[in-house]
Design a protein around this motif. Structure first.
Motif, short mmCIF file in Angstrom:
data_model
loop_
_atom_site.label_atom_id
_atom_site.label_comp_id
_atom_site.label_asym_id
_atom_site.label_seq_id
_atom_site.Cartn_x
_atom_site.Cartn_y
_atom_site.Cartn_z
N UNK A 103 50.36 31.77 35.66
CA UNK A 103 49.98 33.14 36.02
C UNK A 103 51.16 34.09 35.87
N UNK A 104 52.34 33.64 36.28
CA UNK A 104 53.54 34.48 36.16
C UNK A 104 53.92 34.71 34.69
N UNK A 113 51.40 42.89 39.23
CA UNK A 113 50.54 42.17 40.19
C UNK A 113 50.00 40.91 39.53
N UNK A 114 50.78 39.84 39.56
CA UNK A 114 50.34 38.59 38.94
C UNK A 114 49.08 38.05 39.60
N UNK A 115 48.89 38.31 40.87
CA UNK A 115 47.70 37.80 41.58
C UNK A 115 46.42 38.45 41.08
N UNK A 116 46.53 39.51 40.28
CA UNK A 116 45.34 40.17 39.74
C UNK A 116 44.91 39.56 38.40
N UNK A 117 45.59 38.47 37.99
CA UNK A 117 45.18 37.72 36.81
C UNK A 117 44.28 36.58 37.27
N UNK A 118 43.06 36.55 36.76
CA UNK A 118 42.07 35.56 37.17
C UNK A 118 41.81 34.59 36.04
N UNK A 119 41.67 33.32 36.36
CA UNK A 119 41.42 32.31 35.33
C UNK A 119 39.93 32.00 35.24
N UNK A 120 39.50 31.73 34.01
CA UNK A 120 38.11 31.36 33.77
C UNK A 120 38.07 30.56 32.47
N UNK A 121 36.87 30.32 31.93
CA UNK A 121 36.79 29.41 30.79
C UNK A 121 37.08 30.04 29.44
N UNK A 122 37.03 31.35 29.33
CA UNK A 122 37.30 32.00 28.04
C UNK A 122 37.26 33.52 28.22
N UNK A 147 32.21 36.95 51.01
CA UNK A 147 33.14 36.86 49.89
C UNK A 147 34.51 37.36 50.34
N UNK A 148 35.55 36.61 50.02
CA UNK A 148 36.89 36.99 50.44
C UNK A 148 37.40 38.18 49.63
N UNK A 149 38.40 38.86 50.17
CA UNK A 149 38.98 40.01 49.47
C UNK A 149 40.35 39.69 48.90
N UNK A 150 40.98 38.60 49.35
CA UNK A 150 42.31 38.25 48.86
C UNK A 150 42.27 37.91 47.38
N UNK A 151 43.33 38.33 46.69
CA UNK A 151 43.48 38.01 45.26
C UNK A 151 44.47 36.85 45.10
N UNK A 152 44.22 35.97 44.15
CA UNK A 152 43.15 35.98 43.15
C UNK A 152 41.86 35.30 43.61
N UNK A 153 41.83 34.81 44.86
CA UNK A 153 40.73 33.98 45.33
C UNK A 153 39.37 34.69 45.27
N UNK A 154 39.37 36.01 45.42
CA UNK A 154 38.11 36.76 45.43
C UNK A 154 37.28 36.51 44.17
#
Length: 380
Positions: free
Chosen positions: A52-53, A63-72, A241-248
């Motif tokens: 992420x960093x 804001x590295x925590x605003x990068x979200x992982x997914x499949x593509x 639904x949580x608000x914390x990033x990136x968990x949201x």
């Protein structure tokens, strides 16, 4: 010899470090990202955060925590378009580049049908470059909720002049979503400096990672409703639904194997063995071949490592088959999931032969490609 010229579909070869991770990931028991406190899970969770960093540095976001992982990248684009709250308002307009991929066009078309919104295509030059001088005069107005910019075309390799585009869009007050699917490995994005609001990217192309990896960046998370909801290890006592990033935006167990492998690829990205100047010189050679049209950027400085070809008598499918069966050269033929881009270029009736390079290609490989092209065009 590297005869694989289809890296815009997925990259090959992959870094040895990545392949070792894939082979040995499950040599030890691993829990889920952020859920367990055993040594192996903590180590792998740290690897994901290091990834992420690294991606934050590539995107130039603080804001590295605003990068979200997914499949593509497709998932990321869907998550942004379907979750962005202003696009739920009837009458909203999405302003798009003329080179958008179906990863944008299909969800956007569905939103237009279901939400009462619409899209407009930005003014552009023949190669698909957005004409920034005409943006202000063709601005659809204050109902323009979002602009979508494909940073590098997967058809002709044209890289949009994003800095001048972003400056003009900010002046008009239009938020920006960038599709960076083809860009990694060649360019940084500088999202903070340019004020880009959203970026979607994939792991299996220029980042040289495995399929099933990718992600997206959201500058203002409160403007987007998560596409999925579920467990993420945070506030498990609550059903909200949580608000914390990136968990949201990361419900459920992620592709930990893929992400750790992607982390190794990103940490070991090689420089391109062929310079942009060498690549453009090769495109010039192709353009001199009888009957061949090279679809490329009009500006050499904005040419990515992708181009398309058409021939005046051979169909793209025929050219691609000849390259494969006579010389073992792997290309891709067709519309490349980008019919809008092909309409812009005028290649929508037949499609093209697409050629795309890897960092691992050498000048010798490039000569192999040119030799193969000359043979199939002159000895058909």
């Amino acid at each position: 010899m590297n005869r694989y010229f289809d890296n815009a579909t997925t990259s090959y070869p992959k870094p040895e470090e990545m392949k070792r991770v894939l082979a040995h990931f499950y040599d030890v028991p691993v829990g889920s990202y952020g859920r367990s406190a055993d040594e192996a899970t903590l180590s792998i969770t740290l690897k994901v955060e290091e990834l992420r960093d690294r991606l934050a540095a590539w995107l130039d976001v603080s804001e590295a925590s605003h990068i979200l992982f997914c499949e593509n990248a497709t998932f990321g684009l869907n998550a942004i378009l379907k979750g962005y709250k202003p696009l739920r308002k009837p009458g909203s307009i999405v302003w798009i580049s003329p080179m958008e991929h179906n990863a944008v066009m299909r969800p956007l078309t569905a939103l237009c049908a279901g939400n009462g919104i619409s899209y407009r295509i930005m003014p552009h030059l023949p190669d698909g470059t957005i004409d920034t001088a005409r943006l202000a005069e063709e601005w659809p107005g204050s109902q323009t909720a979002l602009a979508c910019i494909n940073l590098e075309s997967n058809v002709n390799g044209m890289m949009q002049p994003i800095e001048s585009i972003a400056n003009e869009l900010h002046r008009l007050g239009v938020p920006i979503l960038c599709d960076a699917t083809q860009l990694p490995g060649t360019e940084r994005i500088e999202a903070d400096r340019l004020g880009i609001d959203f970026v979607a990217f994939t792991g299996h192309k220029g980042l040289l990672g495995p399929s099933g990896t990718g992600g997206y960046f959201i500058r203002h998370p409160e403007s987007v409703e998560p596409l999925t909801a579920g467990g993420n290890g945070v506030h498990s006592e609550s059903m909200d639904i949580t608000v914390e990033m990136p968990d949201r935006f990361m419900a459920g167990t992620p592709n930990m194997l893929g992400l750790v492998a992607l982390a190794e690829s990103v940490a070991h990205l090689p420089a391109y063995g062929i310079t942009q100047e060498q690549w453009c010189d090769a495109l010039d050679e192709m353009a001199e071949m009888e009957g061949l049209t090279v679809w490329r950027s009009a500006d050499r400085k904005r040419q990515g490592y992708v181009c398309s070809l058409t021939h005046e008598t051979l169909l793209p499918s025929e050219t691609g088959d000849l390259l494969l069966h006579r010389h073992g050269l792997i290309t891709r033929t067709g519309l490349h999931c980008a019919p809008l881009a092909h309409r812009t270029l005028g290649t929508d009736k037949t499609g093209t032969v697409r050629i795309s390079l890897s960092p691992y290609h050498t000048s010798q490989d490039l000569q192999l490609l040119l030799t193969g092209l000359r043979d199939v065009l002159h000895n058909r």
